[in-house]
Design a protein around this motif. Structure first.
Motif, PDB file in Angstrom:
ATOM      1  N   ASN A   1      17.971  49.963  59.852  1.00 51.85           N
ATOM      2  CA  ASN A   1      18.438  48.714  59.128  1.00 51.85           C
ATOM      3  C   ASN A   1      20.162  49.207  59.157  1.00 51.85           C
ATOM      4  N   ASP A   2      20.805  48.131  59.701  1.00 56.05           N
ATOM      5  CA  ASP A   2      22.342  48.464  59.827  1.00 56.05           C
ATOM      6  C   ASP A   2      22.997  48.684  58.232  1.00 56.05           C
ATOM      7  N   PHE A   3      22.556  48.060  57.294  1.00 58.58           N
ATOM      8  CA  PHE A   3      23.290  48.224  55.919  1.00 58.58           C
ATOM      9  C   PHE A   3      22.957  49.494  55.480  1.00 58.58           C
ATOM     10  N   SER A   4      21.655  49.942  55.832  1.00 59.89           N
ATOM     11  CA  SER A   4      21.384  51.367  55.442  1.00 59.89           C
ATOM     12  C   SER A   4      22.130  52.270  56.318  1.00 59.89           C
ATOM     13  N   ALA A   5      22.427  52.078  57.424  1.00 62.95           N
ATOM     14  CA  ALA A   5      23.253  52.957  58.132  1.00 62.95           C
ATOM     15  C   ALA A   5      24.585  53.019  57.691  1.00 62.95           C
ATOM     16  N   ALA A   6      25.189  51.889  57.284  1.00 62.13           N
ATOM     17  CA  ALA A   6      26.635  51.805  56.781  1.00 62.13           C
ATOM     18  C   ALA A   6      26.503  52.656  55.641  1.00 62.13           C
ATOM     19  N   PHE A   7      25.734  52.674  54.638  1.00 63.47           N
ATOM     20  CA  PHE A   7      25.744  53.581  53.611  1.00 63.47           C
ATOM     21  C   PHE A   7      25.551  54.915  53.975  1.00 63.47           C
ATOM     22  N   ALA A   8      24.756  55.347  54.907  1.00 66.06           N
ATOM     23  CA  ALA A   8      24.674  56.602  55.327  1.00 66.06           C
ATOM     24  C   ALA A   8      25.684  57.305  55.739  1.00 66.06           C
ATOM     25  N   ILE A   9      26.493  56.241  56.685  1.00 64.00           N
ATOM     26  CA  ILE A   9      27.802  56.928  57.340  1.00 64.00           C
ATOM     27  C   ILE A   9      28.829  57.157  56.176  1.00 64.00           C
ATOM     28  N   THR A  10      29.187  56.167  55.376  1.00 65.51           N
ATOM     29  CA  THR A  10      30.025  56.317  54.217  1.00 65.51           C
ATOM     30  C   THR A  10      29.587  57.672  53.336  1.00 65.51           C
ATOM     31  N   THR A  11      28.627  57.791  53.060  1.00 68.86           N
ATOM     32  CA  THR A  11      28.035  59.118  52.383  1.00 68.86           C
ATOM     33  C   THR A  11      28.298  60.237  53.020  1.00 68.86           C
ATOM     34  N   LEU A  12      27.998  60.410  54.390  1.00 60.75           N
ATOM     35  CA  LEU A  12      27.988  61.599  54.879  1.00 60.75           C
ATOM     36  C   LEU A  12      29.729  61.838  55.192  1.00 60.75           C
ATOM     37  N   LYS A  13      30.304  61.073  55.501  1.00 62.44           N
ATOM     38  CA  LYS A  13      31.835  60.994  55.611  1.00 62.44           C
ATOM     39  C   LYS A  13      32.507  61.700  54.396  1.00 62.44           C
ATOM     40  N   GLN A  14      31.954  61.108  53.314  1.00 63.44           N
ATOM     41  CA  GLN A  14      32.486  61.614  51.960  1.00 63.44           C
ATOM     42  C   GLN A  14      32.176  63.375  51.662  1.00 63.44           C
TER      43      GLN A  14
END
Length: 345
Positions: free
Chosen positions: A252-265
């Protein structure tokens, strides 16, 4: 107090003509002269008369209405599907009744009952994640009301289905990560009860096997793919691992976006530390940093295909009595989030 609905009998009484004459005049019947037609039309407009098409259609044994039941409308993919369905259906003179199951079997059953009682001419459905009992569709089948399933389907329901090759899409997504040098690939997906997630998971496993990478159950996570579930998964599972994955395939792309944001933080570099690929090709893919690699899911094409098959059947130009499955193509869209070895597009 609601204003009384004007009927053809009210118009007939005021003009001192028969209700049959009024009906024929409103339907531009050639037996009624132009003067009478004009008088009837003018009075109907003055009285705010509304034609009861529903009752008329019932007498003809159809309502020119198609029911659509979907899990949720809050995704670009599903909105695109609805857009495709509406375009074809409306052009053919059909109206839509659209309802959401909100991933609930109980809600889906209530929606189906409403559709049946509304006498829809046909039903288009994408099943909820929780749906296991399909008995709510038996009344449609018994009455000869055609059903078409799309995206999330049930193989044992006798109906035409429109899908993508989820196995191939899952395989291609995983294979791409392998080609970028990933060997420790985490797969985050939803309920395997549904064909879309099950098939993508099987494609993921086959790509690992073909790449001589042993499947590790610890690199497989299921949840509802919501924002809170993904953030919790990254913070309390992924980031607490002794060895971090070097790639993540998330369906899921929205899930991927949240994953990227959380990992980058948390200081994780994307894609240098962890390469990520999503699924659907939603608009969010292009506005995240980095942009998300994904599988392009042709939502509008799927909607048009579903509606065209149903409309052709309802108009006598097709036969849904012959159960078949239509498989649409998908494409791998490569962007920055997964590129460890190559320059960006």
């Amino acid at each position: 107090m609601a204003k009384k609905e004007i009927t053809i009998y009210d118009i007939a009484e005021q003009l001192n003509i028969s209700p049959t004459t009024v009906s024929r005049a409103l339907n531009d019947h050639p037996a009624i002269n132009i003067k009478t037609k004009t008088k009837v039309a003018d009075l109907a407009k003055q009285l705010d008369y509304r034609s009861n098409k529903f009752a008329s259609n019932l007498r003809k044994q159809n309502t020119h209405t198609i029911g659509v039941i979907i899990p949720k409308l809050d995704s670009l993919f599903m909105s695109s599907v609805i857009s495709g369905i509406e375009k074809v259906a409306n052009n053919a003179g059909f109206n839509l009744i659209i309802s959401q199951s909100f991933e609930s079997e109980e809600k889906e059953k209530k929606n189906a009952t409403t559709m049946f009682n509304s006498r829809v001419d046909g039903l288009i459905v994408s099943l909820s994640n929780k749906t296991k009992d399909l008995s709510h569709f038996k009344t449609f089948i018994k009455k000869g009301v055609p059903i078409i399933l799309f995206d999330r389907i049930a193989e044992d329901l006798p109906s035409t289905k429109v899908v993508i090759d989820n196995f191939k899409a899952g395989y291609n997504a995983t294979r791409h990560l392998v080609e970028q040098g990933c060997k420790n690939i985490l797969h985050i997906t939803s309920d395997l009860n549904r064909n879309v997630y099950k098939d993508r998971f099987e494609g993921y496993k086959k790509a690992l096997i073909d790449s001589n990478i042993e499947y590790d159950p610890d690199l497989f996570i299921t949840n509802d793919l919501s924002e809170s579930a993904i953030i919790d998964c990254i913070e309390n599972n992924v980031l607490k691992r002794e060895t971090l994955p070097d790639g993540i395939f998330i369906t899921n792309d929205f899930s991927a976006a949240f994953a990227i944001t959380t990992l980058k933080q948390a200081g994780i570099r994307i894609p240098e530390d962890i390469a990520i690929i999503g699924f659907n090709n939603d608009l969010i893919c292009k506005v995240t940093e980095p942009a998300i690699s994904t599988i392009n899911y042709p939502g509008k094409e799927m909607g048009e295909s579903v509606a065209r098959i149903l409309v052709n059947h309802l108009e006598g130009n097709g036969n849904l009595g012959i159960t078949n499955t239509v498989v649409l193509n998908t494409d791998l869209v490569i962007r920055k989030s997964s590129l460890k070895k190559s320059k960006t597009e």
